[in-house]
Design a protein around this motif. Structure first.
Motif, short mmCIF file in Angstrom:
data_model
loop_
_atom_site.label_atom_id
_atom_site.label_comp_id
_atom_site.label_asym_id
_atom_site.label_seq_id
_atom_site.Cartn_x
_atom_site.Cartn_y
_atom_site.Cartn_z
N PRO A 84 -95.56 23.14 -112.71
CA PRO A 84 -96.69 24.08 -112.68
C PRO A 84 -96.25 25.53 -112.64
O PRO A 84 -96.85 26.38 -113.29
N ARG A 85 -95.19 25.82 -111.92
CA ARG A 85 -94.74 27.22 -111.85
C ARG A 85 -94.17 27.69 -113.18
O ARG A 85 -94.30 28.86 -113.54
N GLY A 86 -93.57 26.77 -113.90
CA GLY A 86 -93.08 27.13 -115.23
C GLY A 86 -94.23 27.45 -116.17
O GLY A 86 -94.16 28.42 -116.95
N GLU A 87 -95.30 26.66 -116.11
CA GLU A 87 -96.48 26.94 -116.94
C GLU A 87 -97.13 28.25 -116.53
O GLU A 87 -97.61 29.01 -117.38
N LEU A 88 -97.14 28.52 -115.23
CA LEU A 88 -97.70 29.79 -114.76
C LEU A 88 -96.87 30.96 -115.29
O LEU A 88 -97.43 31.97 -115.75
N ARG A 89 -95.54 30.83 -115.25
CA ARG A 89 -94.68 31.91 -115.78
C ARG A 89 -94.95 32.12 -117.26
O ARG A 89 -94.99 33.27 -117.74
N TRP A 90 -95.16 31.03 -118.02
CA TRP A 90 -95.44 31.17 -119.45
C TRP A 90 -96.75 31.94 -119.66
O TRP A 90 -96.81 32.85 -120.50
N CYS A 91 -97.80 31.57 -118.90
CA CYS A 91 -99.08 32.26 -119.04
C CYS A 91 -98.96 33.73 -118.69
O CYS A 91 -99.51 34.61 -119.39
N LEU A 92 -98.23 34.04 -117.62
CA LEU A 92 -98.08 35.43 -117.21
C LEU A 92 -97.31 36.23 -118.27
O LEU A 92 -97.64 37.41 -118.53
N SER A 93 -96.32 35.61 -118.89
CA SER A 93 -95.57 36.33 -119.93
C SER A 93 -96.47 36.66 -121.12
O SER A 93 -96.38 37.75 -121.71
N LYS A 94 -97.36 35.75 -121.48
CA LYS A 94 -98.27 35.99 -122.61
C LYS A 94 -99.31 37.05 -122.24
O LYS A 94 -99.71 37.86 -123.09
N LEU A 95 -99.76 37.05 -120.99
CA LEU A 95 -100.71 38.09 -120.56
C LEU A 95 -100.05 39.46 -120.53
O LEU A 95 -100.67 40.47 -120.89
#
Length: 690
Positions: A84-95
Motif C-alpha cells: 500500500p505504501r508503494g502505491e501511495l508513493r506512486w500516486c503522490l509522484s503523479k500528483l
C-alpha cells in the motif's frame, strides 16, 4: 494498480464557461471537485493518469484541514494490497507532476504525514465550504449567485472506489454535505430575488430536484406561482406533491395549509381564478401537527442513527444504535430544546434518507450525525452537528475509547457528545439572539439573550438579564428555564450583595417555585430551587432538590456544580471534589467554570489539603469572568497554604474595589460549618483581612 475510469469527461458548455470565467480572475491553478474532477492551469486541462484512487487521494487531501498520516491514507484507500505504501508513493509522484511547478511544491511530506498546500490554488469545494463557515445568511445576492454556479454536479461526480469502505463512507458524507450546502445557497438566493421572476423559478426548480421532500421548497414554488398569477399551476403542483408526500407517509397538512394561506393573500391575482382546487388530494394519513407559535418557538434537533462499520452487514442494534438511543434520551432529559423521538429518526434512516434531507423533512434546526468504528484495541466515534438551514457544521469531534466495557463506552462517550451538542446549540442560539433587535425577540431568543447578560457577572448585566427573562416569560408563561434564569439573577443579587439579601432570597425562591409549577420534570427548575433553599439556610432541602436535578438529567452540568458548591462548605468535601470534577467533565468550557474550580478549592481547604486548595483557587481566579468572591476564595486558600505574598496581592485587588472588605463579609457569603468558619477566619487573619 486500479482500473481506469473516465472521470474527467466534459460537462455542459455553460458550466465550462462559468468555470473558465472564474479561473481567469482567480488562481492560475484550479481544482474542481463539485462535478467530475478536473484540474485546470491557465484554462488548460491538466491530464491525470486514469487511476480512481489517485483522484480520491487528491480530493481527500484538498479537504483535509491538517496533514494526514500515510497510514491513514493507506487505510482509507487500499484494501490490503501487497504494497500500500508503494502505491501511495506512486500516486503522490503523479500528483506532484500535475500540481507542482518549478520552485513551488504543492504536495508536501514531513515525517509520516502528507499535505496538499492550496496556496494560490482555487478549489471549488473549499470555497463553498468556506462560505458556509462564514455564514451563508450573511452573504449578498451576487456572492450567492456565484456560489450557486460552483455546483456543477455531485461531489466527485462519477467517481467510485471499489473495496475501500472507509473512503466510501467519507465520499458519501461529503456528497451529502455539499448537497446540503447547495440547497442552503439556493434557499437564500430565493429569499433575495423578486418572487414571481423567472430567475426565482429556476432556482426553486433546482432546489426541488435536490430536496423533493423539503416543504420549504414546495412553499417557495407555490408562492412564486401565485405571485405570477399561475393559481391553476399551483393547484396542479399541490396535487402532485400530495401524492409524493403520501407515498412516503409524510405529513402533508402544513403544505396544504400554506397553499390556502398563499391563495388567500394572492386572491385576484388573475381574473377568473378558481376558488376551489381543481385537483382534489387525499387527506394525510398522519395526524396534523399543530404549528408551533413563533412567540414560543424553541430550537429543535434530530439525532440520526449513527453508522457502524464493524462488518455487521447492516445489522441494527449494535453499539451505534445503542449510543444513538442513549444520546437522544439524555438530550431529551435536559428539556432545553425539542428533540425528535427515536422512532421518527430511525424510520427515516431505514429509508436511506440522508441526514440533511431528514432534517428538512422533520423541519428541525439542527441535525447530529455520527459513525462508530471498531478498530483493534479501540472504538472510534466521530460526530457532527449541522445547522440545517445553512448547512454549516457547528461542531465536529472524534472520540476514542478502549473497548473495556460496552456500557462504559456508551456512558463516557455519550456524556461528552450530549454535553457538547447542548453547549454548541446554546452558543449558536445565543449569538443569533444577540444580532436581533431586542423588540423582535421571541421567548426562546429573549431567554438566550438573558443568559448572555447573566454570565457577565456584573450588577448592570444582571439587571439586563432579568429584563430579558421577564420578556421571555411575557411571551411564554410556561417557559420553565426562563423562570430558572430569573431565579438565578435574584440569587446573584443576594449572593453578591447587590440588593437586600432577604428580599432577593425570597424572589429567587418564588421564581424557582414558578419554574417547578410549569415543569417539575425540568432539571433546571430543581436546580434553581436547590440554590434558593441554600440561600434560605435549608441545606438538607437544597441537597435533595439538587439530587433531583441530576437524577432527572445526569448530563445537567450545573446540577453537579451546585452539589459541589453546597458540599464544599458544610457537607461532604470529598463529594464536593467528585461533583466538581464531573461538572467540568460534562461542560469543560462552562461560563461558571470559575465556580466549579472555586468549590473544589474550598473542599480541599476543609480537608487540610492547602496546597491543592491554593492551586485550584488560582485556576478559578484566572478565569476571565471571575468576580470578587472568587478572588476572595483565592486570597484565603493561598494564605492557608503559606503563600502570603500571593494572598496579599489578591487581598489588595479586592480592597481596591471593596475598601472595607473583611473576613466577616467572606464568612457571611457562604454557609460554612463551625470548623470551616474557624479555618477561613484563620486564613483571613494571616493576610490582614480579619
Amino acid at each position: 494498480m486500479d482500473q481506469p475510469v473516465s472521470v474527467g469527461a466534459s460537462v455542459e458548455t455553460d458550466v465550462e464557461s462559468v468555470w473558465s470565467a472564474r479561473k481567469s480572475k482567480a488562481a492560475r491553478l484550479s481544482i474542481r471537485l463539485l462535478g467530475p474532477l478536473a484540474i485546470m492551469r491557465d484554462d488548460v486541462p491538466v491530464a491525470l493518469p486514469s487511476s480512481r484512487k489517485l483522484r480520491a487521494l487528491l480530493a481527500y487531501l484538498a479537504l483535509a484541514p491538517r496533514p494526514v498520516s500515510r497510514s491513514r491514507l493507506c487505510e482509507l484507500l487500499w484494501d490490503v494490497p501487497n504494497d500500500p505504501r508503494g502505491e501511495l508513493r506512486w500516486c503522490l509522484s503523479k500528483l506532484r507532476a500535475a500540481l507542482d511547478e518549478p520552485g513551488l511544491h504543492r504536495i508536501e511530506t514531513e515525517g509520516d504525514t502528507v499535505a496538499l498546500r492550496l496556496g494560490d490554488m482555487s478549489v471549488d469545494a473549499v470555497e463553498a465550504a468556506g462560505a458556509v463557515a462564514e455564514g451563508i445568511e450573511t452573504l449578498g445576492l451576487d456572492r450567492l449567485r456565484t456560489l450557486a454556479q460552483l455546483f456543477a454536479g455531485d461531489f466527485l461526480d462519477g467517481l467510485e472506489v471499489d473495496r475501500s469502505p472507509h473512503f466510501g463512507s467519507w465520499l458519501t458524507a461529503q456528497r451529502r454535505r455539499f448537497s446540503a450546502c447547495h440547497v442552503a445557497v439556493l434557499e437564500h438566493i430565493i429569499g433575495l430575488v423578486p418572487q414571481g421572476a423567472d430567475e426565482a423559478g429556476a432556482y426553486i426548480d433546482k432546489w426541488l430536484e435536490l430536496a423533493p421532500f423539503d416543504g420549504r421548497a414546495h412553499v417557495a414554488l407555490l408562492e412564486n406561482l401565485a405571485r405570477s398569477g399561475q393559481i391553476g399551476a399551483g393547484e396542479e403542483h399541490l396535487a402532485t406533491a400530495a401524492e409524493l408526500f403520501h407515498s412516503e407517509d409524510l405529513d402533508f397538512t402544513p403544505l396544504r395549509e400554506a397553499w390556502q394561506e398563499i391563495r388567500a393573500r394572492n386572491a385576484g391575482a388573475t381574473p377568473g381564478t378558481r376558488s376551489e382546487p381543481a385537483f382534489p388530494f387525499p387527506e394525510s394519513p398522519v395526524a396534523a401537527i399543530e404549528p408551533e407559535s413563533a412567540a414560543t418557538r424553541r430550537a429543535s434537533l434530530a439525532v440520526m442513527p449513527f453508522a457502524e462499520s464493524a462488518g455487521t452487514g447492516g445489522f441494527r442494534g449494535g453499539l451505534a444504535d445503542g449510543l444513538t438511543h442513549d444520546i437522544i434520551t439524555r438530550l431529551a432529559k435536559l428539556r432545553d430544546f425539542f428533540v425528535i423521538a427515536r422512532g421518527s429518526v430511525f424510520a427515516l434512516a431505514e429509508k436511506n434518507i440522508a441526514p440533511e434531507d431528514a432534517g428538512r423533512r422533520l423541519n428541525v434546526d439542527y441535525v447530529a450525525t455520527g459513525s462508530v468504528r471498531s478498530l483493534p484495541g479501540r472504538f472510534v466515534v466521530s460526530v457532527e452537528l449541522v445547522e440545517v438551514r445553512t448547512a454549516r457544521i457547528v461542531w465536529a469531534e472524534t472520540f476514542e475509547h478502549k473497548p473495556d466495557d460496552i456500557f462504559i463506552v456508551i456512558e463516557d462517550i455519550g456524556n461528552s457528545i450530549v454535553s457538547s451538542i447542548a453547549a454548541e446549540i446554546a452558543t449558536v442560539e445565543r449569538n443569533r439572539a444577540l444580532l436581533k433587535a431586542p423588540n423582535s425577540l421571541n421567548a426562546w431568543e429573549a431567554y438566550h439573550r438573558g443568559l448572555w447578560h447573566m454570565y457577565r457577572f456584573t450588577r448592570q448585566e444582571n439587571e439586563l438579564a432579568q429584563h430579558f427573562f421577564g420578556e421571555a416569560l411575557k411571551l411564554d408563561p410556561t417557559f420553565a428555564r426562563a423562570y430558572a434564569g430569573m431565579s438565578f439573577t435574584h440569587w446573584q443579587n443576594a449572593f453578591q450583595r447587590w440588593g437586600d439579601r432577604d428580599r432577593e432570597t425570597a424572589l429567587a425562591f418564588e421564581s424557582a417555585g414558578q419554574s417547578l409549577l410549569v415543569d417539575d420534570r425540568n432539571p433546571a427548575a430543581h436546580w434553581a430551587m436547590g440554590r434558593a433553599l441554600w440561600l434560605r439556610g435549608e441545606q438538607d432541602g437544597s441537597l435533595l432538590e439538587l439530587a433531583n436535578a441530576v437524577d432527572l438529567s445526569p448530563n445537567f452540568a450545573l446540577g453537579h456544580y451546585a452539589l459541589s458548591f453546597v458540599h464544599s462548605q458544610s457537607g461532604d468535601p470529598q463529594s464536593a471534589i467528585g461533583s466538581s470534577d464531573h461538572s467540568r467533565h460534562l461542560s469543560p468550557f462552562d461560563p461558571l467554570l470559575f465556580g466549579m474550580m472555586g468549590a473544589r478549592a474550598m473542599a480541599h481547604a476543609r480537608l487540610g489539603e492547602f496546597e491543592a486548595a491554593a492551586e485550584w483557587a488560582l485556576k478559578a481566579a484566572a478565569r476571565p469572568n471571575a468576580h470578587v468572591i472568587i478572588l476572595a476564595i483565592a486570597a484565603h486558600c493561598l494564605a492557608l497554604a503559606g503563600r502570603q505574598d500571593e494572598a496579599r496581592t489578591f487581598a489588595a485587588t479586592i480592597r481596591s474595589t471593596l475598601p472595607n472588605y473583611r473576613a466577616d463579609d467572606f464568612i457571611a457569603t457562604f454557609r460554612f460549618d463551625r470548623d470551616g468558619e474557624a479555618l477561613f477566619r484563620n486564613g483571613a487573619k494571616l493576610i490582614g483581612l480579619n
